[in-house]
Design a protein around this motif. Sequence first.
Motif, PDB file in Angstrom:
ATOM      1  N   LEU A   1     -40.389  25.674   1.649  1.00  0.00           N
ATOM      2  CA  LEU A   1     -40.367  26.844   0.564  1.00  0.00           C
ATOM      3  C   LEU A   1     -40.609  28.113   1.205  1.00  0.00           C
ATOM      4  CD1 LEU A   1     -42.281  25.382  -2.248  1.00  0.00           C
ATOM      5  CD2 LEU A   1     -40.232  26.174  -2.265  1.00  0.00           C
ATOM      6  N   PRO A   2     -39.874  29.215   0.733  1.00  0.00           N
ATOM      7  CA  PRO A   2     -40.314  30.520   1.186  1.00  0.00           C
ATOM      8  C   PRO A   2     -41.709  30.709   0.924  1.00  0.00           C
ATOM      9  CG  PRO A   2     -38.102  30.423  -0.064  1.00  0.00           C
ATOM     10  CD  PRO A   2     -38.723  29.284  -0.285  1.00  0.00           C
ATOM     11  N   LEU A   3     -42.485  31.340   1.709  1.00  0.00           N
ATOM     12  CA  LEU A   3     -44.039  31.611   1.643  1.00  0.00           C
ATOM     13  C   LEU A   3     -44.259  32.234   0.267  1.00  0.00           C
ATOM     14  CD1 LEU A   3     -46.611  31.459   2.815  1.00  0.00           C
ATOM     15  CD2 LEU A   3     -46.300  33.813   3.803  1.00  0.00           C
ATOM     16  N   ALA A   4     -43.563  33.273  -0.234  1.00  0.00           N
ATOM     17  CA  ALA A   4     -43.616  33.920  -1.464  1.00  0.00           C
ATOM     18  C   ALA A   4     -43.732  32.831  -2.768  1.00  0.00           C
ATOM     19  CB  ALA A   4     -42.697  34.893  -1.867  1.00  0.00           C
ATOM     20  N   GLU A   5     -42.761  31.703  -2.602  1.00  0.00           N
ATOM     21  CA  GLU A   5     -42.471  30.704  -3.623  1.00  0.00           C
ATOM     22  C   GLU A   5     -43.812  29.937  -3.499  1.00  0.00           C
ATOM     23  OE1 GLU A   5     -40.671  28.572  -6.754  1.00  0.00           O
ATOM     24  OE2 GLU A   5     -40.736  30.752  -6.021  1.00  0.00           O
ATOM     25  N   TYR A   6     -44.046  29.178  -2.349  1.00  0.00           N
ATOM     26  CA  TYR A   6     -45.230  28.654  -2.023  1.00  0.00           C
ATOM     27  C   TYR A   6     -46.575  29.119  -2.635  1.00  0.00           C
ATOM     28  CZ  TYR A   6     -49.269  26.243   0.285  1.00  0.00           C
ATOM     29  OH  TYR A   6     -50.249  25.579   0.493  1.00  0.00           O
ATOM     30  N   CYS A   7     -46.700  30.278  -2.604  1.00  0.00           N
ATOM     31  CA  CYS A   7     -47.767  31.296  -3.125  1.00  0.00           C
ATOM     32  C   CYS A   7     -47.885  31.151  -4.760  1.00  0.00           C
ATOM     33  CB  CYS A   7     -47.884  32.678  -2.490  1.00  0.00           C
ATOM     34  SG  CYS A   7     -48.434  32.605  -0.641  1.00  0.00           S
ATOM     35  N   ARG A   8     -46.694  31.392  -5.246  1.00  0.00           N
ATOM     36  CA  ARG A   8     -46.521  31.421  -6.584  1.00  0.00           C
ATOM     37  C   ARG A   8     -46.885  29.974  -7.322  1.00  0.00           C
ATOM     38  NH1 ARG A   8     -43.336  30.066 -10.646  1.00  0.00           N
ATOM     39  NH2 ARG A   8     -41.790  28.911  -9.231  1.00  0.00           N
ATOM     40  N   ILE A   9     -46.302  29.355  -6.677  1.00  0.00           N
ATOM     41  CA  ILE A   9     -46.459  27.621  -7.051  1.00  0.00           C
ATOM     42  C   ILE A   9     -47.814  27.252  -6.994  1.00  0.00           C
ATOM     43  CG2 ILE A   9     -45.874  25.329  -6.638  1.00  0.00           C
ATOM     44  CD1 ILE A   9     -43.162  26.169  -5.967  1.00  0.00           C
ATOM     45  N   THR A  10     -48.516  27.615  -5.811  1.00  0.00           N
ATOM     46  CA  THR A  10     -49.987  27.044  -5.761  1.00  0.00           C
ATOM     47  C   THR A  10     -51.091  28.126  -6.046  1.00  0.00           C
ATOM     48  OG1 THR A  10     -50.088  28.047  -3.334  1.00  0.00           O
ATOM     49  CG2 THR A  10     -49.252  25.844  -3.703  1.00  0.00           C
TER      50      THR A  10
ATOM     51  N   LYS B   1     -38.395  27.804  13.170  1.00  0.00           N
ATOM     52  CA  LYS B   1     -37.521  29.044  13.435  1.00  0.00           C
ATOM     53  C   LYS B   1     -37.350  29.478  12.248  1.00  0.00           C
ATOM     54  CE  LYS B   1     -35.047  27.250  17.325  1.00  0.00           C
ATOM     55  NZ  LYS B   1     -33.658  27.063  17.665  1.00  0.00           N
ATOM     56  N   SER B   2     -37.660  31.107  11.984  1.00  0.00           N
ATOM     57  CA  SER B   2     -37.583  31.654  10.725  1.00  0.00           C
ATOM     58  C   SER B   2     -35.933  31.579  10.266  1.00  0.00           C
ATOM     59  CB  SER B   2     -38.005  32.773  10.596  1.00  0.00           C
ATOM     60  OG  SER B   2     -37.942  33.564  11.583  1.00  0.00           O
ATOM     61  N   SER B   3     -35.703  32.011   9.116  1.00  0.00           N
ATOM     62  CA  SER B   3     -34.236  32.178   8.867  1.00  0.00           C
ATOM     63  C   SER B   3     -33.835  33.568   9.150  1.00  0.00           C
ATOM     64  CB  SER B   3     -34.065  32.091   7.244  1.00  0.00           C
ATOM     65  OG  SER B   3     -34.763  33.182   6.530  1.00  0.00           O
ATOM     66  N   LYS B   4     -32.246  33.728   9.372  1.00  0.00           N
ATOM     67  CA  LYS B   4     -31.863  34.818   9.758  1.00  0.00           C
ATOM     68  C   LYS B   4     -32.492  36.086   9.009  1.00  0.00           C
ATOM     69  CE  LYS B   4     -27.392  32.460  10.544  1.00  0.00           C
ATOM     70  NZ  LYS B   4     -25.994  32.490  10.489  1.00  0.00           N
ATOM     71  N   ASN B   5     -32.842  36.151   8.211  1.00  0.00           N
ATOM     72  CA  ASN B   5     -33.404  37.064   7.173  1.00  0.00           C
ATOM     73  C   ASN B   5     -35.110  37.465   7.517  1.00  0.00           C
ATOM     74  OD1 ASN B   5     -34.248  35.257   5.445  1.00  0.00           O
ATOM     75  ND2 ASN B   5     -33.268  36.050   3.669  1.00  0.00           N
ATOM     76  N   GLY B   6     -35.408  36.510   8.266  1.00  0.00           N
ATOM     77  CA  GLY B   6     -36.809  36.783   8.774  1.00  0.00           C
ATOM     78  C   GLY B   6     -37.993  36.292   7.703  1.00  0.00           C
ATOM     79  N   VAL B   7     -37.454  35.262   6.581  1.00  0.00           N
ATOM     80  CA  VAL B   7     -38.324  34.892   5.696  1.00  0.00           C
ATOM     81  C   VAL B   7     -39.166  33.827   6.311  1.00  0.00           C
ATOM     82  CG1 VAL B   7     -38.502  33.486   3.540  1.00  0.00           C
ATOM     83  CG2 VAL B   7     -36.685  35.436   3.920  1.00  0.00           C
ATOM     84  N   VAL B   8     -40.532  33.640   6.106  1.00  0.00           N
ATOM     85  CA  VAL B   8     -41.246  32.445   6.849  1.00  0.00           C
ATOM     86  C   VAL B   8     -41.297  31.577   5.672  1.00  0.00           C
ATOM     87  CG1 VAL B   8     -43.499  31.951   7.069  1.00  0.00           C
ATOM     88  CG2 VAL B   8     -42.774  34.246   7.926  1.00  0.00           C
ATOM     89  N   GLU B   9     -40.959  30.115   6.005  1.00  0.00           N
ATOM     90  CA  GLU B   9     -40.718  29.167   5.100  1.00  0.00           C
ATOM     91  C   GLU B   9     -41.744  28.017   5.216  1.00  0.00           C
ATOM     92  OE1 GLU B   9     -36.325  28.549   3.968  1.00  0.00           O
ATOM     93  OE2 GLU B   9     -36.605  28.360   6.024  1.00  0.00           O
ATOM     94  N   VAL B  10     -42.582  27.540   4.696  1.00  0.00           N
ATOM     95  CA  VAL B  10     -43.603  26.587   4.514  1.00  0.00           C
ATOM     96  C   VAL B  10     -42.939  25.096   4.848  1.00  0.00           C
ATOM     97  CG1 VAL B  10     -45.772  25.554   3.519  1.00  0.00           C
ATOM     98  CG2 VAL B  10     -45.213  28.035   3.404  1.00  0.00           C
TER      99      VAL B  10
END
Length: 73
Positions: free
Chosen positions: A14-23, A44-53
């Motif tokens: 999950l993208p970090l922002a979505e994880y934060c929203r859900i939790t 490895k982060s995605s090409k656009n630099g999004v951190v994923e949990v």
Amino acid sequence: MRPNITIAIPTPYLPLAEYCRITGTAMGTARHMIKDGRLPIKSKSSKNGVVEVNMAALTVQALGDCKVSLAVN
């Protein structure tokens, strides 16, 4: 005979922002949790630099805390 239980993880990352929203976790808190190792992220982060949990790793950790026998296929 021990029962088999199947656990499906619909979104292993999950993208970090979505994880934060859900939790309900504040973004700053989540970033601190990543920094100190309490919140696993995709190596490895995605090409656009999004951190994923890594939700799969969190699920395995939670099951381990339940003192159950765990086999991953």
